[in-house]
Write a protein that holds these residues in place. Structure first.
Motif, PDB file in Angstrom:
ATOM      1  N   VAL A  85       1.042  -1.171  -0.213  1.00 41.13           N
ATOM      2  CA  VAL A  85      -0.046  -0.092   0.021  1.00 41.13           C
ATOM      3  C   VAL A  85       0.878   1.160   0.021  1.00 41.13           C
ATOM      4  CG1 VAL A  85      -1.988   1.321   1.135  1.00 41.13           C
ATOM      5  CG2 VAL A  85      -1.942  -1.302   1.380  1.00 41.13           C
ATOM      6  N   GLU A  92       1.242   5.517  -0.933  1.00 42.39           N
ATOM      7  CA  GLU A  92       0.219   7.034  -1.025  1.00 42.39           C
ATOM      8  C   GLU A  92       0.838   7.839  -2.187  1.00 42.39           C
ATOM      9  OE1 GLU A  92      -1.440  10.770   1.405  1.00 42.39           O
ATOM     10  OE2 GLU A  92      -0.386   9.337   2.635  1.00 42.39           O
ATOM     11  N   THR A 108      -2.355  -1.490  -3.432  1.00 42.15           N
ATOM     12  CA  THR A 108      -3.269  -0.427  -3.521  1.00 42.15           C
ATOM     13  C   THR A 108      -2.754   0.874  -3.317  1.00 42.15           C
ATOM     14  OG1 THR A 108      -4.602  -1.702  -1.869  1.00 42.15           O
ATOM     15  CG2 THR A 108      -4.810   0.667  -1.482  1.00 42.15           C
ATOM     16  N   GLN A 150      -3.349   4.865  -2.591  1.00 42.31           N
ATOM     17  CA  GLN A 150      -4.119   5.539  -1.851  1.00 42.31           C
ATOM     18  C   GLN A 150      -3.616   7.218  -1.942  1.00 42.31           C
ATOM     19  OE1 GLN A 150      -3.982   4.117   2.166  1.00 42.31           O
ATOM     20  NE2 GLN A 150      -2.715   5.829   2.815  1.00 42.31           N
ATOM     21  N   PHE A 159     -10.155   4.880  -9.008  1.00 43.40           N
ATOM     22  CA  PHE A 159     -10.032   5.191  -7.479  1.00 43.40           C
ATOM     23  C   PHE A 159     -11.661   5.339  -7.219  1.00 43.40           C
ATOM     24  CE2 PHE A 159      -5.888   6.234  -8.718  1.00 43.40           C
ATOM     25  CZ  PHE A 159      -5.076   6.309  -7.534  1.00 43.40           C
ATOM     26  N   GLU A 211      -8.777   5.374  -2.903  1.00 46.99           N
ATOM     27  CA  GLU A 211      -7.959   4.390  -3.059  1.00 46.99           C
ATOM     28  C   GLU A 211      -8.279   3.829  -4.324  1.00 46.99           C
ATOM     29  OE1 GLU A 211      -8.333   1.426   0.116  1.00 46.99           O
ATOM     30  OE2 GLU A 211     -10.100   0.613  -0.682  1.00 46.99           O
ATOM     31  N   ARG A 247      -7.642  -0.355  -5.920  1.00 44.50           N
ATOM     32  CA  ARG A 247      -7.239  -1.581  -5.605  1.00 44.50           C
ATOM     33  C   ARG A 247      -6.940  -2.289  -6.728  1.00 44.50           C
ATOM     34  NH1 ARG A 247      -5.440  -5.230  -1.648  1.00 44.50           N
ATOM     35  NH2 ARG A 247      -5.977  -7.221  -2.432  1.00 44.50           N
TER      36      ARG A 247
END
Length: 181
Positions: free
Chosen positions: A90, A92, A125, A127, A146, A174, A176
């Motif tokens: 994950v 950002e 992911t 985000q 997203f 987010e 996925r």
């Protein structure tokens, strides 16, 4: 700059993505500073130094969009969201476009590349937290799969710029991967 239309937006035909390096930093810094000055890009008061940026962003997902002359039109980078092993997939994202290059598909080019590169690197992911007033960023994220996860209301108070002293909300988004995980 000529562009072509795609399902997810306008893509410049004469811009390309390259790995970001310290040689791009002056333009990346200036584009970052322009986003900060707008009041709708980040809570940060000023861009970091190259050393701080280099430490905080994953090298595998740091890119710039450049024109035929090599001028930086925008940039994208990602940072880890947690040091915990369960969140290793994950990240950002940050994505900024030079104000002079907006509306030409640079954001679409950067985001399309970032999504593909993140999946090749094994991230499941992506985000992002976006100010609700930044409708262009929200539309870009939505065009690339997203979904809105939620809204953080009055999550932070701006300390600088045209909205100094104002409490701000952020939209949590987010994406996925359908390929990884």
């Amino acid at each position: 700059m000529t562009t072509q239309s795609t399902a997810s937006g306008r893509v410049p035909t004469n811009a390309r993505i390259v790995a970001m390096s310290a040689a791009h930093w002056d333009r990346v810094h200036a584009i970052y500073a322009a986003g900060i000055a707008s009041g709708h890009a980040t809570f940060a008061e000023e861009p970091p130094t190259w050393a701080e940026f280099d430490r905080g962003k994953l090298p595998v997902l740091r890119t710039v969009a450049i024109d035929e002359a090599g001028h930086v039109l925008g940039w994208a980078a990602c940072s880890s969201t947690s040091s915990r092993l369960v969140y290793v997939g994950v990240v950002e994202l940050s994505l900024y476009v030079d104000p002079a290059a907006r509306g030409r598909g640079i954001g679409t080019l950067l985001m399309s590349h970032l999504v593909a590169a993140s999946e090749r690197a094994g991230f499941w992911t992506l985000q992002s937290a976006v100010f609700p007033e930044n409708t262009a960023s929200l539309a870009l994220h939505q065009a690339h799969g997203f979904r809105t996860v939620g809204m953080r209301t009055r999550i932070g108070r701006m300390t600088h710029g045209p909205l100094a002293g104002h409490w701000r909300d952020t939209v949590l988004l987010e994406r996925r991967s359908t390929v990884v995980g």
